[in-house]
Design a protein around this motif. Structure first.
Motif, short mmCIF file in Angstrom:
data_model
loop_
_atom_site.label_atom_id
_atom_site.label_comp_id
_atom_site.label_asym_id
_atom_site.label_seq_id
_atom_site.Cartn_x
_atom_site.Cartn_y
_atom_site.Cartn_z
N VAL A 291 -38.89 -38.54 8.06
CA VAL A 291 -37.73 -38.59 7.17
C VAL A 291 -37.31 -40.02 6.83
CG1 VAL A 291 -36.84 -36.36 7.91
CG2 VAL A 291 -36.23 -38.41 9.21
N SER A 292 -37.77 -40.99 7.61
CA SER A 292 -37.39 -42.38 7.34
C SER A 292 -38.47 -43.15 6.58
CB SER A 292 -37.10 -43.11 8.66
OG SER A 292 -36.08 -42.46 9.39
N LEU A 293 -39.58 -42.51 6.28
CA LEU A 293 -40.74 -43.19 5.73
C LEU A 293 -40.43 -43.88 4.40
CD1 LEU A 293 -43.71 -43.52 6.64
CD2 LEU A 293 -44.29 -41.68 5.05
N ARG A 294 -40.81 -45.17 4.33
CA ARG A 294 -40.64 -45.94 3.09
C ARG A 294 -41.97 -46.21 2.41
NH1 ARG A 294 -36.55 -50.56 5.58
NH2 ARG A 294 -34.87 -49.12 6.20
N LEU A 295 -42.99 -46.44 3.19
CA LEU A 295 -44.32 -46.72 2.64
C LEU A 295 -45.36 -45.85 3.33
CD1 LEU A 295 -45.99 -50.10 1.79
CD2 LEU A 295 -47.18 -48.49 3.28
N LEU A 296 -46.19 -45.18 2.55
CA LEU A 296 -47.30 -44.39 3.07
C LEU A 296 -48.55 -44.72 2.29
CD1 LEU A 296 -48.53 -42.16 4.83
CD2 LEU A 296 -47.83 -40.49 3.09
N SER A 297 -49.58 -45.20 3.00
CA SER A 297 -50.87 -45.47 2.38
C SER A 297 -51.94 -44.65 3.07
CB SER A 297 -51.22 -46.96 2.49
OG SER A 297 -52.52 -47.18 1.97
N MET A 314 -38.53 -36.65 0.00
CA MET A 314 -38.53 -37.74 0.98
C MET A 314 -37.71 -38.89 0.38
SD MET A 314 -42.43 -37.46 2.46
CE MET A 314 -42.08 -38.54 3.86
N CYS A 315 -36.42 -38.88 0.66
CA CYS A 315 -35.47 -39.72 -0.07
C CYS A 315 -35.62 -41.20 0.20
CB CYS A 315 -34.04 -39.29 0.28
SG CYS A 315 -33.69 -37.56 -0.14
N SER A 316 -36.30 -41.58 1.28
CA SER A 316 -36.47 -43.00 1.59
C SER A 316 -37.79 -43.56 1.07
CB SER A 316 -36.41 -43.21 3.11
OG SER A 316 -35.16 -42.83 3.63
N LEU A 317 -38.65 -42.69 0.55
CA LEU A 317 -39.99 -43.11 0.16
C LEU A 317 -39.96 -44.07 -1.03
CD1 LEU A 317 -42.95 -42.60 1.01
CD2 LEU A 317 -43.06 -40.84 -0.77
N ASN A 318 -40.45 -45.29 -0.81
CA ASN A 318 -40.52 -46.30 -1.87
C ASN A 318 -41.91 -46.42 -2.47
OD1 ASN A 318 -38.39 -48.29 0.17
ND2 ASN A 318 -37.76 -47.17 -1.64
N GLN A 319 -42.93 -46.33 -1.61
CA GLN A 319 -44.29 -46.60 -2.06
C GLN A 319 -45.24 -45.53 -1.52
OE1 GLN A 319 -45.29 -50.99 -1.81
NE2 GLN A 319 -43.34 -51.02 -0.71
N LEU A 320 -45.99 -44.92 -2.43
CA LEU A 320 -46.96 -43.89 -2.08
C LEU A 320 -48.31 -44.28 -2.64
CD1 LEU A 320 -47.59 -41.09 -0.88
CD2 LEU A 320 -46.91 -40.08 -3.07
N TYR A 321 -49.24 -44.62 -1.75
CA TYR A 321 -50.56 -45.10 -2.15
C TYR A 321 -51.63 -44.11 -1.69
CZ TYR A 321 -48.13 -49.47 -3.07
OH TYR A 321 -47.26 -50.41 -3.56
N LEU A 322 -52.27 -43.46 -2.68
CA LEU A 322 -53.29 -42.45 -2.40
C LEU A 322 -54.58 -42.70 -3.17
CD1 LEU A 322 -50.93 -39.33 -2.69
CD2 LEU A 322 -51.60 -40.50 -0.59
N PRO A 323 -54.97 -43.95 -3.44
CA PRO A 323 -56.15 -44.20 -4.26
C PRO A 323 -57.44 -43.87 -3.53
CG PRO A 323 -55.39 -46.26 -3.35
CD PRO A 323 -54.38 -45.23 -2.95
N ARG A 324 -58.50 -43.70 -4.31
CA ARG A 324 -59.87 -43.52 -3.79
C ARG A 324 -59.96 -42.40 -2.78
NH1 ARG A 324 -62.64 -47.39 -6.17
NH2 ARG A 324 -61.60 -49.35 -6.74
N ASN A 325 -59.44 -41.24 -3.17
CA ASN A 325 -59.62 -40.00 -2.42
C ASN A 325 -60.31 -38.99 -3.34
OD1 ASN A 325 -58.32 -39.94 0.44
ND2 ASN A 325 -56.87 -41.12 -0.80
N LYS A 326 -60.14 -37.73 -3.04
CA LYS A 326 -60.71 -36.67 -3.87
C LYS A 326 -59.61 -35.75 -4.38
CE LYS A 326 -65.04 -36.74 -1.22
NZ LYS A 326 -65.98 -35.95 -0.37
N SER A 346 -36.02 -42.97 -5.63
CA SER A 346 -36.38 -44.02 -4.68
C SER A 346 -37.76 -44.62 -4.92
CB SER A 346 -36.34 -43.46 -3.25
OG SER A 346 -37.32 -42.44 -3.07
N LEU A 347 -38.65 -43.89 -5.58
CA LEU A 347 -40.05 -44.32 -5.67
C LEU A 347 -40.20 -45.57 -6.52
CD1 LEU A 347 -42.73 -43.24 -4.49
CD2 LEU A 347 -43.18 -42.22 -6.73
N SER A 369 -37.06 -46.41 -11.08
CA SER A 369 -37.23 -47.45 -10.07
C SER A 369 -38.67 -47.94 -9.97
CB SER A 369 -36.77 -46.94 -8.69
OG SER A 369 -35.39 -46.64 -8.69
N LEU A 370 -39.56 -47.31 -10.72
CA LEU A 370 -40.99 -47.66 -10.61
C LEU A 370 -41.27 -49.11 -10.97
CD1 LEU A 370 -43.26 -44.75 -11.93
CD2 LEU A 370 -43.21 -45.74 -9.64
N LYS A 371 -41.96 -49.79 -10.05
CA LYS A 371 -42.43 -51.15 -10.30
C LYS A 371 -43.96 -51.20 -10.41
CE LYS A 371 -38.58 -53.35 -7.83
NZ LYS A 371 -38.21 -54.25 -6.70
N VAL A 372 -44.62 -50.27 -9.73
CA VAL A 372 -46.08 -50.23 -9.72
C VAL A 372 -46.53 -48.81 -10.07
CG1 VAL A 372 -48.17 -50.46 -8.33
CG2 VAL A 372 -46.26 -52.06 -7.98
#
Length: 549
Positions: A291-297, A314-326, A346-347, A369-372
């Motif tokens: 519940v506190s997660l801000r960045l997940l790669s 997930m209200c604290s999530l700022n960055q979600l990185y899921l590249p190069r999967n299927k 928040s993202l 809020s998107l920067k990336v």
């Protein structure tokens, strides 16, 4: 009245006495804060053991005007005792990129800095000497950073006694090449541990050691060749639930070795990087308990399916990185799952690069809020959704390697004053930008390869004087290169002008000073003699032109 006057005079007299008595003490205090002679000499002895080719320590010296070591670069002293308490000679990123770092050996003269609490010698080159045993004898030391450049050695024995140690970073230093990490388990106050890029293949006790560090907040074991955790051991150790930042990326760990431990301490995690492992299947539902997660790669794994709906809440999530999967499915469905709750507010970073995602770009106007935003190298199509133009905080936009069509005009970029990286290459896009357009942004990375922009050389590039990477290959230019272009940015390290119809003569390219520069101007109509070329280039392609001489 006379009584009041007497009291006033008495008060003024008493104040004068107090000030008179305090004056020499203040002077003494000023003397105390000056550099202690023994410690100045110790630092100068330490300097003599170094090779300082670029004058990094030019402020250090014994001559008049330099004798106060508390004013030297990287040195901080106690305001009360005058003892050196901080020695920070970390090479800056700018200096490190240009190899302007210190070399040599670490002198035991540092032992005379008895009040030293913070020692940072990271990003330097001490490859000619081992990690000194004496560092473990600096009894007041609480912070040690020897990352990126420290020589190979085993952990010094005296570290066993430093129970007050709080920060320990030996990333990329080969400090532990083999064997047990048991000595680290005695650092009971340790809050930050980084052993990245150190081969821990034979350190089968790494999990047990970490589980005994109950004050640990940050654990970084990136690229350590970690042996898998035996699932039967996980419940035998009381792993610290204080950990807030956990990086186990690039260890080729399977799901069975990571998830049971991870989800046992999940509620406290703020930053989690499990990229470049062997995680398979769909993204587990158990992540929703973080519940506190801000960045997940979870980059570069073998994850399948889509983005679960719980990510939207997930209200604290700022960055979600899921590249190069299927990952697969329609982009509109994935975005809908993310926008169903508070995450839409928040993202700040979303990376779905290099997956198997299909369909057009849906409306992203609510993600203010998107920067990336990285959607490149998928199977996306259609025109570029105009809602992207409302993302005024956007710094990175990657849409390259898809099947987008249509026309992009300068109005699309009118609100993107923060944009620094723009990747539109390898689509079927046409950019219609006026000759006198002055963008609101200052780009550092620009890739427009195979977009339609010609026939004139894009004059608006004249406003972009911070570029370090530029790819405008195969965009239909049939023109000469204006003189201003070659003075555009001295930081440019990647330049691709290939597969156009550019004519004219090349100027002196040796003025491009960036280290390891890459230049490709092949398949054009350049003529005349080949000019002086950069001496520091790693790739240079001038083929298929009309050079003479």
């Amino acid at each position: 009245m006379s009584c009041k006057l007497f009291l006033l005079l008495e008060y003024l007299a008493l104040s004068s006495v107090i000030l008179f008595q305090l004056e020499p003490r203040l002077g003494a205090s000023n003397n105390i804060t000056r550099c202690i002679d023994e410690e100045r000499e110790a630092l100068l002895t330490f300097k003599q053991s170094l090779v300082d080719e670029y004058g990094v320590l030019s402020s250090w010296g014994s001559e008049d005007g330099k004798r106060d070591c508390c004013k030297w670069r990287g040195v901080r002293c106690s305001n009360t005792t005058g003892h050196v308490k901080v020695l920070n000679l970390q090479t800056s990123d700018h200096e490190f990129a240009r190899r302007k770092f210190l070399k040599g050996k670490i002198s035991p003269a540092l032992l005379k800095l008895r009040g030293l609490r913070h020692l940072d010698l990271s990003k330097n080159d001490f490859g000619g000497s081992p990690v000194p045993e004496f560092i473990g004898s600096l009894s007041k030391l609480r912070y040690l950073n020897l990352s990126c450049g420290t020589p190979s050695s085993k952990i010094p024995h005296p570290f066993r006694d430093l129970s007050g140690f709080e920060y320990f970073n030996v990333e990329n230093s080969n400090l532990f090449s083999v064997g047990s990490l048991e000595r680290l388990s005695h650092l009971s106050s340790l809050r930050h541990l980084d052993l990245s890029c150190i081969n821990l293949t034979k350190s089968s006790d790494w999990f047990q050691v970490v589980s005994q560090l109950h004050s640990l907040k940050t654990l970084v074991l990136r690229s350590c060749y970690l042996p898998p955790i035996n699932p039967s051991f996980i419940w035998l150790f009381n792993l610290s639930t204080s950990i807030e930042t956990l990086d186990l990326s690039d260890n080729h760990l399977p799901s069975s070795s990571v998830y049971p431990w991870l989800f046992n301490l999940s509620r406290n995690i703020l930053h989690l990087d499990l990229g470049f492992n062997h995680l398979q299947g769909s993204i587990p539902e158990a992540f929703q308990h973080m519940v506190s997660l801000r960045l997940l790669s979870l980059a570069s794994n073998e994850l399948e399916g889509g983005i679960p709906k719980f990510f939207g809440n997930m209200c604290s999530l700022n960055q979600l990185y899921l590249p190069r999967n299927k990952l697969s499915g329609q982009l509109s469905e994935l975005i809908q799952n993310l926008s169903s709750g508070c995450t839409v507010n928040s993202l700040e970073g979303l990376c779905l690069y290099a997956n198997d995602i299909t369909g057009p770009i849906p409306d992203l106007g609510r993600f203010l809020s998107l920067k990336v935003l990285k959607l490149g190298e998928n199977h996306l199509n259609g025109t570029i959704n105009k809602s992207l133009s409302h993302l005024f905080k956007l710094e990175t936009l990657s849409l390259d390697g898809n099947s987008f069509t249509g026309v992009i005009s300068e109005t699309f970029f009118s609100n993107m004053s923060n944009l620094q990286m723009l990747f539109l290459a390898d689509n079927s896009l046409t950019l219609k930008l006026s000759h006198d357009w002055v963008p609101a942004f200052q780009l550092k990375w620009l890739s427009l390869a195979s977009c339609k922009m010609g026939p004139h050389f894009p004059n608006w590039l004249q406003t972009q004087n911070q570029l370090i990477s530029l790819d405008i290959s195969n965009i239909g230019i049939s023109d000469t290169i204006p003189d201003w272009f070659w003075d555009l940015s001295i930081e440019l390290f990647f330049l691709n002008l290939s597969n156009n119809h550019i004519s004219g003569k090349l100027p002196d390219l040796s003025v491009l000073k960036s280290d390891d520069i890459v230049i490709d101007i092949s398949s054009n109509n350049f003529d005349g003699p080949i000019p002086p070329l950069p001496s520091n280039s790693t790739f240079l392609n001038l083929s298929k032109n009309k050079f003479s001489g």
